[in-house]
Design an enzyme around this catalytic site. Structure first.
Site, PDB file in Angstrom:
ATOM      1  N   HIS A 217      -5.340 -25.179  32.676  1.00 11.36           N
ATOM      2  CA  HIS A 217      -5.384 -26.451  31.957  1.00 11.36           C
ATOM      3  C   HIS A 217      -6.821 -26.881  31.743  1.00 11.36           C
ATOM      4  CE1 HIS A 217      -4.276 -30.438  30.614  1.00 11.36           C
ATOM      5  NE2 HIS A 217      -5.249 -30.912  31.399  1.00 11.36           N
TER       6      HIS A 217
ATOM      7  N   ARG B 294       0.830  -1.206   0.000  1.00  8.39           N
ATOM      8  CA  ARG B 294       0.000   0.000   0.000  1.00  8.39           C
ATOM      9  C   ARG B 294       0.862   1.252   0.000  1.00  8.39           C
ATOM     10  NH1 ARG B 294      -5.236  -0.922   1.158  1.00  8.39           N
ATOM     11  NH2 ARG B 294      -5.546   1.050   2.228  1.00  8.39           N
TER      12      ARG B 294
HETATM   13  P1  FAD Z   1      -6.771   4.605   7.645  1.00  4.76           P
HETATM   14  O1  FAD Z   1      -7.424   3.520   8.391  1.00  4.76           O
HETATM   15  O2  FAD Z   1      -6.493   4.403   6.212  1.00  4.76           O
HETATM   16  O3  FAD Z   1      -7.711   5.873   7.824  1.00  4.76           O
HETATM   17  C1  FAD Z   1      -7.487   7.066   7.164  1.00  4.76           C
HETATM   18  C2  FAD Z   1      -8.795   7.818   7.098  1.00  4.76           C
HETATM   19  O4  FAD Z   1      -8.523   9.138   6.668  1.00  4.76           O
HETATM   20  C3  FAD Z   1      -9.790   7.251   6.077  1.00  4.76           C
HETATM   21  O5  FAD Z   1     -11.063   7.195   6.646  1.00  4.76           O
HETATM   22  C4  FAD Z   1      -9.760   8.247   4.928  1.00  4.76           C
HETATM   23  O6  FAD Z   1     -10.987   8.353   4.252  1.00  4.76           O
HETATM   24  C5  FAD Z   1      -9.484   9.523   5.709  1.00  4.76           C
HETATM   25  N1  FAD Z   1      -8.893  10.605   4.921  1.00  4.76           N
HETATM   26  C6  FAD Z   1      -7.821  10.556   4.098  1.00  4.76           C
HETATM   27  N2  FAD Z   1      -7.534  11.784   3.617  1.00  4.76           N
HETATM   28  C7  FAD Z   1      -8.435  12.622   4.180  1.00  4.76           C
HETATM   29  C8  FAD Z   1      -8.646  14.021   4.092  1.00  4.76           C
HETATM   30  N3  FAD Z   1      -7.850  14.806   3.373  1.00  4.76           N
HETATM   31  N4  FAD Z   1      -9.681  14.548   4.788  1.00  4.76           N
HETATM   32  C9  FAD Z   1     -10.497  13.766   5.533  1.00  4.76           C
HETATM   33  N5  FAD Z   1     -10.333  12.451   5.665  1.00  4.76           N
HETATM   34  C10 FAD Z   1      -9.318  11.885   4.993  1.00  4.76           C
HETATM   35  N6  FAD Z   1      -4.105  -3.979  10.330  1.00  4.76           N
HETATM   36  C11 FAD Z   1      -4.110  -4.669  11.478  1.00  4.76           C
HETATM   37  O7  FAD Z   1      -3.483  -4.235  12.447  1.00  4.76           O
HETATM   38  N7  FAD Z   1      -4.816  -5.834  11.602  1.00  4.76           N
HETATM   39  C12 FAD Z   1      -5.528  -6.356  10.581  1.00  4.76           C
HETATM   40  O8  FAD Z   1      -6.152  -7.411  10.721  1.00  4.76           O
HETATM   41  C13 FAD Z   1      -5.531  -5.656   9.347  1.00  4.76           C
HETATM   42  N8  FAD Z   1      -6.225  -6.135   8.297  1.00  4.76           N
HETATM   43  C14 FAD Z   1      -6.234  -5.431   7.128  1.00  4.76           C
HETATM   44  C15 FAD Z   1      -6.928  -5.969   6.060  1.00  4.76           C
HETATM   45  C16 FAD Z   1      -6.949  -5.300   4.855  1.00  4.76           C
HETATM   46  C17 FAD Z   1      -7.713  -5.891   3.709  1.00  4.76           C
HETATM   47  C18 FAD Z   1      -6.280  -4.043   4.738  1.00  4.76           C
HETATM   48  C19 FAD Z   1      -6.325  -3.271   3.462  1.00  4.76           C
HETATM   49  C20 FAD Z   1      -5.583  -3.511   5.804  1.00  4.76           C
HETATM   50  C21 FAD Z   1      -5.543  -4.208   7.011  1.00  4.76           C
HETATM   51  N9  FAD Z   1      -4.818  -3.733   8.102  1.00  4.76           N
HETATM   52  C22 FAD Z   1      -4.799  -4.442   9.265  1.00  4.76           C
HETATM   53  C23 FAD Z   1      -4.082  -2.467   8.043  1.00  4.76           C
HETATM   54  C24 FAD Z   1      -4.899  -1.340   8.706  1.00  4.76           C
HETATM   55  O9  FAD Z   1      -6.156  -1.255   8.068  1.00  4.76           O
HETATM   56  C25 FAD Z   1      -4.165  -0.020   8.597  1.00  4.76           C
HETATM   57  O10 FAD Z   1      -2.852  -0.150   9.109  1.00  4.76           O
HETATM   58  C26 FAD Z   1      -4.898   1.053   9.394  1.00  4.76           C
HETATM   59  O11 FAD Z   1      -6.205   1.235   8.904  1.00  4.76           O
HETATM   60  C27 FAD Z   1      -4.151   2.385   9.335  1.00  4.76           C
HETATM   61  O12 FAD Z   1      -4.843   3.317  10.083  1.00  4.76           O
HETATM   62  P2  FAD Z   1      -4.748   4.873   9.760  1.00  4.76           P
HETATM   63  O13 FAD Z   1      -5.612   5.534  10.784  1.00  4.76           O
HETATM   64  O14 FAD Z   1      -3.351   5.283   9.629  1.00  4.76           O
HETATM   65  O15 FAD Z   1      -5.400   5.053   8.298  1.00  4.76           O
HETATM   66  P1  NAI Z   2       2.326  -6.989   1.913  1.00  5.77           P
HETATM   67  O1  NAI Z   2       3.454  -6.057   1.977  1.00  5.77           O
HETATM   68  O2  NAI Z   2       1.922  -7.740   3.120  1.00  5.77           O
HETATM   69  O3  NAI Z   2       2.596  -8.081   0.777  1.00  5.77           O
HETATM   70  C1  NAI Z   2       2.823  -7.736  -0.539  1.00  5.77           C
HETATM   71  C2  NAI Z   2       3.442  -8.920  -1.242  1.00  5.77           C
HETATM   72  O4  NAI Z   2       3.414  -8.672  -2.627  1.00  5.77           O
HETATM   73  C3  NAI Z   2       4.892  -9.157  -0.853  1.00  5.77           C
HETATM   74  O5  NAI Z   2       5.093 -10.512  -0.553  1.00  5.77           O
HETATM   75  C4  NAI Z   2       5.653  -8.705  -2.083  1.00  5.77           C
HETATM   76  O6  NAI Z   2       6.866  -9.401  -2.259  1.00  5.77           O
HETATM   77  C5  NAI Z   2       4.665  -9.023  -3.180  1.00  5.77           C
HETATM   78  N1  NAI Z   2       4.848  -8.246  -4.400  1.00  5.77           N
HETATM   79  C6  NAI Z   2       5.163  -6.927  -4.510  1.00  5.77           C
HETATM   80  N2  NAI Z   2       5.224  -6.569  -5.806  1.00  5.77           N
HETATM   81  C7  NAI Z   2       4.923  -7.680  -6.525  1.00  5.77           C
HETATM   82  C8  NAI Z   2       4.812  -7.942  -7.917  1.00  5.77           C
HETATM   83  N3  NAI Z   2       5.024  -6.988  -8.820  1.00  5.77           N
HETATM   84  N4  NAI Z   2       4.503  -9.183  -8.311  1.00  5.77           N
HETATM   85  C9  NAI Z   2       4.274 -10.175  -7.386  1.00  5.77           C
HETATM   86  N5  NAI Z   2       4.373  -9.984  -6.064  1.00  5.77           N
HETATM   87  C10 NAI Z   2       4.688  -8.745  -5.641  1.00  5.77           C
HETATM   88  O7  NAI Z   2       1.108  -6.113   1.324  1.00  5.77           O
HETATM   89  P2  NAI Z   2      -0.451  -6.372   1.256  1.00  5.77           P
HETATM   90  O8  NAI Z   2      -0.769  -7.818   1.393  1.00  5.77           O
HETATM   91  O9  NAI Z   2      -0.909  -5.610   0.088  1.00  5.77           O
HETATM   92  O10 NAI Z   2      -0.968  -5.666   2.561  1.00  5.77           O
HETATM   93  C11 NAI Z   2      -0.654  -4.295   2.805  1.00  5.77           C
HETATM   94  C12 NAI Z   2      -0.458  -4.063   4.250  1.00  5.77           C
HETATM   95  O11 NAI Z   2      -1.704  -4.070   4.931  1.00  5.77           O
HETATM   96  C13 NAI Z   2       0.367  -5.122   4.969  1.00  5.77           C
HETATM   97  O12 NAI Z   2       1.740  -4.890   4.844  1.00  5.77           O
HETATM   98  C14 NAI Z   2      -0.068  -4.977   6.378  1.00  5.77           C
HETATM   99  O13 NAI Z   2       0.696  -3.992   6.992  1.00  5.77           O
HETATM  100  C15 NAI Z   2      -1.509  -4.530   6.245  1.00  5.77           C
HETATM  101  N6  NAI Z   2      -2.389  -5.670   6.519  1.00  5.77           N
HETATM  102  C16 NAI Z   2      -2.342  -6.239   7.760  1.00  5.77           C
HETATM  103  C17 NAI Z   2      -3.130  -7.320   8.058  1.00  5.77           C
HETATM  104  C18 NAI Z   2      -3.008  -7.937   9.389  1.00  5.77           C
HETATM  105  O14 NAI Z   2      -2.413  -7.343  10.277  1.00  5.77           O
HETATM  106  N7  NAI Z   2      -3.557  -9.140   9.608  1.00  5.77           N
HETATM  107  C19 NAI Z   2      -4.056  -7.901   7.091  1.00  5.77           C
HETATM  108  C20 NAI Z   2      -3.980  -7.259   5.792  1.00  5.77           C
HETATM  109  C21 NAI Z   2      -3.187  -6.170   5.563  1.00  5.77           C
END
Ligand code: FAD
Ligand code: NAI
Length: 476
Positions: A455, A283
């Protein structure tokens, strides 16, 4: 001066931003939070990526699909028979949407409870003003508010592959991956990181044939090697096809599906035809529409806001936290930074310990860890002792019927201080907390080994792994 003035204005209401706003309000600051996320009815949906298209909805779908998998393959072991098992995908998705809405509403309630003023709309820097900044809010009404301190928490966006923009119909980011209306026959996933494995698992459990293409030659390179190996074995056995060391070529998105041309690890030309393709290759920090230039807020070459160890930017009284700055993109990391920044604004010593941030991958088996991996310790040349304990030898795991994996401790060879704990297996996400607490208190493996654990419980595997450091497991 603007008409409405605040001590603290937080831009972004994800886990970083909304928690920072609540903590700032608790500390007595007149606080506002601006968030632009909008639900399908046009209303506010605070909680950011995490609540709307990340942590929460993905875990809801992981739970639904895991129930299906259990009913399909494992209930019979318990003597439970089921005929005509089916999955109603639209119902599963609407349950997920309800879980998301409960979280959105919960945050709006918390804002009210803590007297945080919420603005639904986009916040951007208008200009530096006397004693702070003017922030433009573009919502249903446009207005400008004043802020003594600004906390930027604008999060991150999914990174697309060049030439394959997300249409969220066939080529899906995390957003589209959470909304697929029917189980695809064939699903491709690019990137075997956290999203790829979690979302790949959801659709595989529901019956899709899933192929994951990963650029790196090593599976889960950041994870402890022994854990990554065990997980790879389990995922492959479940039917997830994972190809490592590939180079992605042209991606054709046509009406009938998506074709991915790629070179395999041996250099052979390959092609993968799928109904849907999830691209999860990491990301990028999000500063779109923030108007950072107006005040000279410094970004790095990746577009992340440059901050020091305390989340201070190059501008006085402007802070940035969460996914939009350096460090792991995790909700709990964003939250910790949010609390720490609010406390620093109050003149306190906000504290985030990057060494004890836990990681969890919510697959089955779950993967969780904290601290250093064995390969990191070897690279550092640090003398360490390792001990592990398999769930196969744990009574509760046997009763659950889920004995994959193990708990592994790494401790300093001389002092016995815990340096890392790595878990692959049932409820690893919950078990890791004990290790985090232990490491925060600089505990030794011996400390955990001497603590009474209930346990039968999975946590006994943690105690036994700590005993294993000193080669004195009792049940293995
Ligand atoms: P965000 O959650 O991205 O929030 C930013 C907010 O700011 C958004 O609501 C956006 O609309 C708003 N915003 C942006 N620009 C502006 C603006 N100019 N004005 C007003 N509002 C604005 N992390 C975990 O720890 N555990 C997990 O299980 C996990 N699962 C994930 C699964 C997926 C599919 C994805 C994509 C991510 C996951 N993550 C997980 C990562 C986690 O979602 C992010 O690390 C976290 O949301 C970051 O928080 P943040 O507050 O920095 O930003
Ligand atoms: P990621 O960084 O976890 O994994 C991306 C993967 O894509 C890596 O293994 C990388 O080597 C591979 N990759 C990159 N470029 C590529 C290419 N051109 N072709 C093929 N493979 C390629 O990123 P992801 O899964 O997109 O998640 C983003 C972030 O969101 C995570 O790093 C994590 O911080 C957060 N997240 C956390 C979760 C949790 O805590 N359970 C769940 C989901 C997301």
């Amino acid at each position: 001066m603007a008409e409405k003035n605040f001590d603290v204005v937080v831009i972004g209401g994800g886990p970083g931003g909304y928690i920072a706003a609540i903590r700032a309000a608790q500390l007595g600051f007149n606080t506002a939070c601006i968030d632009e996320w909008t639900n399908d009815k046009g209303g506010p949906a605070p909680g950011g990526t995490c609540t709307n298209v990340g942590c929460i909805p993905s875990k809801a779908l992981l739970q639904s699909s895991e129930h299906f998998e259990q009913a399909h393959h494992h209930f019979q072991d318990h003597g439970i028979g089921l005929d005509n098992l089916s999955i109603d995908v639209p119902k599963m998705l609407s349950r997920k949407d309800l879980v998301v809405k409960q979280n959105n509403d919960g945050i709006l309630y918390l804002f009210k409870k803590n007297k945080v003023t919420f603005f639904h709309g986009r916040g951007s820097f208008a200009k530096a003003a006397e004693g702070g900044y003017e922030i433009a809010v573009a919502g249903k009404q446009a207005e400008t508010i004043g802020a003594k301190h600004v906390v930027v928490a604008t999060g991150s966006n999914a990174r697309a592959l060049p030439g394959a923009p997300f249409d969220e119909v066939n080529v899906l980011s995390n957003d589209g991956a959470l909304k697929v209306g029917a189980v695809p026959r064939k699903l491709g996933v690019i990137g075997s990181g956290v999203i790829g494995l979690e979302m790949g698992s959801v659709w595989r459990r529901l019956g899709a044939e899933v192929t994951v293409l990963e650029a790196l030659p090593t599976f889960l390179a950041a994870v402890d090697e022994q854990v990554a190996k065990e997980a790879f074995k389990a995922f492959t056995k479940q039917g997830l096809k994972i190809e490592l060391g590939v180079k992605i070529g042209e991606i054709k998105n046509e009406a009938g599906g998506v074709t991915v041309a790629y070179t395999d690890a041996k250099g052979g030309a390959q092609s993968l035809a799928v109904d849907k393709l999830i691209v999860s290759i990491g990301r990028t920090p999000n500063t779109i529409g923030l108007n950072a230039e107006a005040v000279g807020l410094k970004l790095d070459e990746r577009g992340a806001i440059v901050v020091d160890a305390d989340c201070k930017t190059n501008l006085p009284n402007v802070w940035a936290i969460g996914d939009v700055v350096r460090g792991p993109m995790l909700a709990h990391k964003a939250e910790e930074e949010g609390v720490a920044v609010a406390e620093r604004i109050a003149g306190q010593h906000g504290h985030v310990n990057f060494n004890t941030i836990p990681w969890v991958i919510y697959t089955s088996p779950e993967i969780a860890w904290v601290g250093q991996t064995e390969q990191q310790l070897k690279a550092e040349g640090r003398a360490y002792k390792a001990g592990s304990f398999p769930f196969m030898a744990n009574g509760r795991a046997r009763a659950l019927g889920d004995t994959t994996g193990f708990v592994k401790f790494l401790a300093d060879a001389k002092t016995d201080e815990i340096l890392g704990v790595h878990i692959v297996g049932p409820m690893a996400s919950e078990l890791i907390s004990e290790a985090v607490v232990a490491m925060e208190f600089k505990a030794s493996a011996e400390d955990i080994a001497r603590i009474c654990h209930a346990h039968p419980s999975l946590s006994e595997a943690t105690k036994e792994a700590a005993l294993a450091v000193d080669k004195r497991t009792l049940n293995f």
